[in-house]
Design a protein around this motif. Structure first.
Motif, PDB file in Angstrom:
ATOM      1  N   LEU A 281       0.842  -1.211  -0.071  1.00  0.00           N
ATOM      2  CA  LEU A 281       0.050  -0.011   0.127  1.00  0.00           C
ATOM      3  C   LEU A 281       0.880   1.416   0.010  1.00  0.00           C
ATOM      4  O   LEU A 281       0.754   2.253  -0.902  1.00  0.00           O
ATOM      5  CB  LEU A 281      -1.011   0.039   1.296  1.00  0.00           C
ATOM      6  CG  LEU A 281      -1.580   1.171   1.607  1.00  0.00           C
ATOM      7  CD1 LEU A 281      -2.593   1.745   0.641  1.00  0.00           C
ATOM      8  CD2 LEU A 281      -2.360   1.086   2.972  1.00  0.00           C
ATOM      9  N   TYR A 282       1.880   1.508   0.813  1.00  0.00           N
ATOM     10  CA  TYR A 282       2.359   2.583   1.082  1.00  0.00           C
ATOM     11  C   TYR A 282       3.656   2.796   0.150  1.00  0.00           C
ATOM     12  O   TYR A 282       4.004   3.855  -0.553  1.00  0.00           O
ATOM     13  CB  TYR A 282       3.164   2.762   2.621  1.00  0.00           C
ATOM     14  CG  TYR A 282       2.120   2.996   3.444  1.00  0.00           C
ATOM     15  CD1 TYR A 282       1.637   4.284   3.744  1.00  0.00           C
ATOM     16  CD2 TYR A 282       1.293   1.957   4.192  1.00  0.00           C
ATOM     17  CE1 TYR A 282       0.447   4.490   4.668  1.00  0.00           C
ATOM     18  CE2 TYR A 282       0.393   2.271   5.368  1.00  0.00           C
ATOM     19  CZ  TYR A 282       0.004   3.451   5.475  1.00  0.00           C
ATOM     20  OH  TYR A 282      -1.139   3.803   6.375  1.00  0.00           O
ATOM     21  N   THR A 283       4.305   1.451  -0.198  1.00  0.00           N
ATOM     22  CA  THR A 283       5.411   1.541  -1.170  1.00  0.00           C
ATOM     23  C   THR A 283       4.833   2.050  -2.627  1.00  0.00           C
ATOM     24  O   THR A 283       5.513   2.740  -3.187  1.00  0.00           O
ATOM     25  CB  THR A 283       5.850   0.300  -1.263  1.00  0.00           C
ATOM     26  OG1 THR A 283       6.418  -0.010  -0.079  1.00  0.00           O
ATOM     27  CG2 THR A 283       7.292   0.309  -2.303  1.00  0.00           C
ATOM     28  N   SER A 284       3.720   1.448  -3.149  1.00  0.00           N
ATOM     29  CA  SER A 284       3.091   1.932  -4.218  1.00  0.00           C
ATOM     30  C   SER A 284       2.845   3.358  -4.381  1.00  0.00           C
ATOM     31  O   SER A 284       2.835   4.085  -5.404  1.00  0.00           O
ATOM     32  CB  SER A 284       1.972   0.932  -4.511  1.00  0.00           C
ATOM     33  OG  SER A 284       0.930   1.010  -3.539  1.00  0.00           O
ATOM     34  N   VAL A 285       2.063   3.700  -3.290  1.00  0.00           N
ATOM     35  CA  VAL A 285       1.936   5.321  -3.086  1.00  0.00           C
ATOM     36  C   VAL A 285       2.993   6.211  -2.997  1.00  0.00           C
ATOM     37  O   VAL A 285       3.148   7.192  -3.686  1.00  0.00           O
ATOM     38  CB  VAL A 285       1.106   5.537  -1.906  1.00  0.00           C
ATOM     39  CG1 VAL A 285       0.640   7.105  -1.627  1.00  0.00           C
ATOM     40  CG2 VAL A 285      -0.297   4.923  -1.853  1.00  0.00           C
ATOM     41  N   PHE A 286       4.121   5.608  -2.835  1.00  0.00           N
ATOM     42  CA  PHE A 286       5.433   6.490  -2.639  1.00  0.00           C
ATOM     43  C   PHE A 286       6.060   6.238  -3.803  1.00  0.00           C
ATOM     44  O   PHE A 286       6.599   7.324  -4.611  1.00  0.00           O
ATOM     45  CB  PHE A 286       6.337   5.630  -1.523  1.00  0.00           C
ATOM     46  CG  PHE A 286       7.653   6.330  -1.704  1.00  0.00           C
ATOM     47  CD1 PHE A 286       8.147   7.431  -1.093  1.00  0.00           C
ATOM     48  CD2 PHE A 286       8.752   5.469  -2.380  1.00  0.00           C
ATOM     49  CE1 PHE A 286       9.349   7.938  -1.297  1.00  0.00           C
ATOM     50  CE2 PHE A 286      10.145   5.933  -2.155  1.00  0.00           C
ATOM     51  CZ  PHE A 286      10.376   7.150  -1.828  1.00  0.00           C
ATOM     52  N   VAL A 287       6.220   5.306  -4.596  1.00  0.00           N
ATOM     53  CA  VAL A 287       6.907   4.919  -5.889  1.00  0.00           C
ATOM     54  C   VAL A 287       6.145   5.739  -7.142  1.00  0.00           C
ATOM     55  O   VAL A 287       6.856   6.375  -7.936  1.00  0.00           O
ATOM     56  CB  VAL A 287       7.280   3.395  -6.126  1.00  0.00           C
ATOM     57  CG1 VAL A 287       7.788   3.325  -7.626  1.00  0.00           C
ATOM     58  CG2 VAL A 287       8.122   2.987  -5.197  1.00  0.00           C
ATOM     59  N   TYR A 288       4.980   5.550  -7.155  1.00  0.00           N
ATOM     60  CA  TYR A 288       4.301   5.889  -8.326  1.00  0.00           C
ATOM     61  C   TYR A 288       4.534   7.631  -8.484  1.00  0.00           C
ATOM     62  O   TYR A 288       4.606   7.958  -9.608  1.00  0.00           O
ATOM     63  CB  TYR A 288       2.810   5.453  -8.381  1.00  0.00           C
ATOM     64  CG  TYR A 288       1.888   6.308  -9.163  1.00  0.00           C
ATOM     65  CD1 TYR A 288       1.908   6.541 -10.626  1.00  0.00           C
ATOM     66  CD2 TYR A 288       0.869   7.358  -8.558  1.00  0.00           C
ATOM     67  CE1 TYR A 288       1.181   7.168 -11.158  1.00  0.00           C
ATOM     68  CE2 TYR A 288       0.215   8.316  -9.225  1.00  0.00           C
ATOM     69  CZ  TYR A 288       0.351   8.291 -10.836  1.00  0.00           C
ATOM     70  OH  TYR A 288      -0.483   9.134 -11.489  1.00  0.00           O
ATOM     71  N   PRO A 289       4.215   8.356  -7.429  1.00  0.00           N
ATOM     72  CA  PRO A 289       4.291   9.851  -7.631  1.00  0.00           C
ATOM     73  C   PRO A 289       5.558  10.145  -8.160  1.00  0.00           C
ATOM     74  O   PRO A 289       5.519  11.147  -8.817  1.00  0.00           O
ATOM     75  CB  PRO A 289       3.868  10.358  -6.255  1.00  0.00           C
ATOM     76  CG  PRO A 289       3.175   9.343  -5.581  1.00  0.00           C
ATOM     77  CD  PRO A 289       3.635   8.029  -6.082  1.00  0.00           C
ATOM     78  N   VAL A 290       6.761   9.608  -7.725  1.00  0.00           N
ATOM     79  CA  VAL A 290       8.009   9.961  -8.012  1.00  0.00           C
ATOM     80  C   VAL A 290       8.267   9.681  -9.623  1.00  0.00           C
ATOM     81  O   VAL A 290       8.861  10.347 -10.253  1.00  0.00           O
ATOM     82  CB  VAL A 290       9.095   9.393  -7.380  1.00  0.00           C
ATOM     83  CG1 VAL A 290      10.495   9.875  -7.519  1.00  0.00           C
ATOM     84  CG2 VAL A 290       8.591   9.603  -5.762  1.00  0.00           C
ATOM     85  N   LEU A 291       7.612   8.640  -9.707  1.00  0.00           N
ATOM     86  CA  LEU A 291       7.910   7.923 -11.238  1.00  0.00           C
ATOM     87  C   LEU A 291       6.961   8.844 -12.221  1.00  0.00           C
ATOM     88  O   LEU A 291       7.342   9.454 -13.243  1.00  0.00           O
ATOM     89  CB  LEU A 291       7.267   6.660 -11.501  1.00  0.00           C
ATOM     90  CG  LEU A 291       7.031   5.855 -12.906  1.00  0.00           C
ATOM     91  CD1 LEU A 291       8.275   5.612 -13.631  1.00  0.00           C
ATOM     92  CD2 LEU A 291       6.097   4.646 -12.830  1.00  0.00           C
TER      93      LEU A 291
END
Length: 524
Positions: A281-291
């Motif tokens: 949950l938190y990793t996908s929300v973290f990685v996607y915005p940076v990508l």
């Protein structure tokens, strides 16, 4: 009137929980603006995120004890007021140290809102309706971290960063007044606190261990891990604190956190699944915005909007799942389906084009939201299967803490993984662009001619500009591949955990069942 009060309690508790969860991610898109406004580096400004996370993860496992000691309603109201006041002071802060301190205090208040809101919400529903209440609350747990980047992006694009904190003030005041008016105290609430034993040493060991561990996870990549003295010291303190905490809590009669419930095999494997869910949950929300922002050029608002729209499926799915579980449907098929869907989401996202538009993410994130909806509520219920009613509070508190730690581990691993794989991909890409090779010469010539044709500069400047552009293209491609690798990593974690479902226990529905609903009710 009673029915109206129940709906007001639903709105109040879910809003309070969502407000807390939004604040775990809303700051992420505002760090650059905040750093510029306060005249500090982005690295220093990231302490605003770290301080909140540390306070959150310390207070969550203690909410059961604190609610019992002060009285659930009193503790809830006090936490909401602390959160609201700290939000106001964050918005008024004019220096880095000041905002870090108030952000920590905000995390102390916010950490209590999550678990205590669950208990109050469940108390408002009959035993038969509580799985539906679980669905409503689970919906907030999925949407909360998703709303953060969207709201933050909108505010940064049209207003200024203090509003990301000030927006909590009217919501907090209204929620506090509604809670004071419509939420009833439990029988003999807080009356026996004079005779309660307070495990001061256990609380101190927990705060030191969890707080230092969270610091290591949040700041490790920034400070180059164990080459930093602060990381080495905090890692040692985390190990000593958590070891002392575990030994003490297993030895004393009335611990602050009852670790003995981990003798239950079902709870052990449920916490593993919960850890993986927090990780995803938190990793996908973290990685996607940076990508999206670093590679694809999305604005902060576009980034959040692309994440928000497909997540609204949780509004439909969560109550449906709650209704099915209230009729006796087992949690385990939902958990299996949810893990498969989340793995499918990471597999699809790891193959997305660098030229993808905002709506190209709609279908993958739709699958993600469906997967999270499938696992959130069932794992809440599954955590207490096989436990005695007196142990429900400890099981739920541990489950909530493990989900937060899963997110912290995920973000730390993602940071390190991206940095390592970026270096690998950049080396590989540069190796294919040897000066003098036909491909290198062709690219540099094409870029140089393009610059000369569109900008009135000499050939030497155009050649230097071409090198800079090529370097940026290599950087962009290397980061793009590194982020896709990180989505693959998440998929591996979910795939490896899935076979462990055979160790989960099922429980036949009985007249006094309600697993998580009763768990939450008794827990706080």
């Amino acid at each position: 009137m009673k029915k109206l009060a129940k709906y007001i309690i639903v709105i109040t508790t879910v809003s309070a929980a969502v407000m807390e969860l939004v604040d775990t991610s809303i700051v992420n898109v505002a760090i650059t603006d905040m750093a510029g406004s306060l005249g500090v580096s982005i690295e220093d400004m990231s302490w605003v995120i770290t301080s909140y996370a540390i306070a959150n993860v310390i207070i969550i496992p203690l909410t059961s004890f604190l609610a019992e000691y002060f009285g659930r309603k009193n503790y809830y109201l006090a936490s909401m007021m602390i959160f609201t006041l700290a939000s106001y002071m964050c918005g008024q802060s004019t220096g880095l140290v000041e905002i870090i301190i108030w952000r920590f205090i905000q995390g102390v208040g916010g950490g209590a809102l999550l678990s205590t809101s669950q208990a109050i919400l469940f108390d408002a529903f009959s035993e038969e309706e509580r799985p539906i209440a679980s669905g409503l609350f689970g919906m907030g747990m999925v949407l909360g971290p998703t709303f953060g980047p969207t709201i933050g992006g909108l505010i940064i694009e049209h207003f200024s960063w203090p509003l990301i904190f000030m927006i909590n003030v009217p919501i907090g005041i209204i929620a506090t007044l509604l809670a004071y008016t419509f939420i009833d105290k439990k029988d003999k609430e807080g009356e026996h606190k004079k005779g309660m034993y307070i495990d001061y040493k256990g609380i101190l060991f927990l705060a030191a261990g969890i707080g230092c561990l969270q610091y290591v996870l949040e700041r490790g990549e920034t400070e180059d891990w164990f080459s930093s003295n602060s990381i080495r010291i905090c890692a040692a303190l985390a190990f000593a604190g958590l070891t002392s905490f575990i030994i003490r809590e297993l030895r004393i009669e009335k611990p602050a956190v009852n670790l003995r419930v981990l003798n239950n095999r079902n709870l052990i494997f449920t916490t593993i699944f919960t850890f993986i869910v927090g990780f995803g949950l938190y990793t996908s929300v973290f990685v996607y915005p940076v990508l999206a922002q670093r590679v694809m050029g999305f604005t902060a608002y576009e980034t959040g909007l692309a994440l928000l729209a497909p997540s609204l499926i949780s509004v439909i799915l969560m109550p449906v799942i709650g209704k099915l579980m209230s009729k006796g449907v087992s949690s385990i098929p939902f958990v299996v389906t949810g893990f498969i869907l989340f793995s499918a989401f990471t597999f699809i996202t790891s193959r997305i084009s660098p030229d993808a538009g905002r709506w190209d993410f709609f279908f993958p994130f739709l699958i993600r939201s469906a997967g999270l909806s499938m696992v959130m509520l069932p794992l809440i219920n599954q955590a207490v299967v096989g436990l005695q009613p007196k142990d429900y509070s400890a099981g739920i508190a541990l489950n909530n803490m493990v989900r937060q730690l899963g997110g912290a581990f995920g973000i730390a691993i993602a940071n390190n993984y991206v940095a390592h794989h970026y270096a690998l991909h950049r080396t590989s890409l540069v190796g294919n662009l040897t000066p003098g090779s036909p491909e290198y010469t062709q690219r540099i010539t094409a870029i140089t001619q393009g610059l000369s044709a569109h900008i009135n500069i000499d050939s030497s400047s155009a050649a230097h500009g071409a090198l800079a552009i090529l370097n940026n293209q290599v950087d962009r491609q290397a980061y793009y591949l590194a982020y896709l690798d990180t989505f693959n990593l998440i998929a591996i974690f979910f795939a490896l955990a899935l076979p462990l479902v055979v160790f989960l226990r099922t429980k036949k529905k009985t007249s006094n069942d309600g697993a998580a609903s009763k768990a939450m009710l008794e827990a706080h």
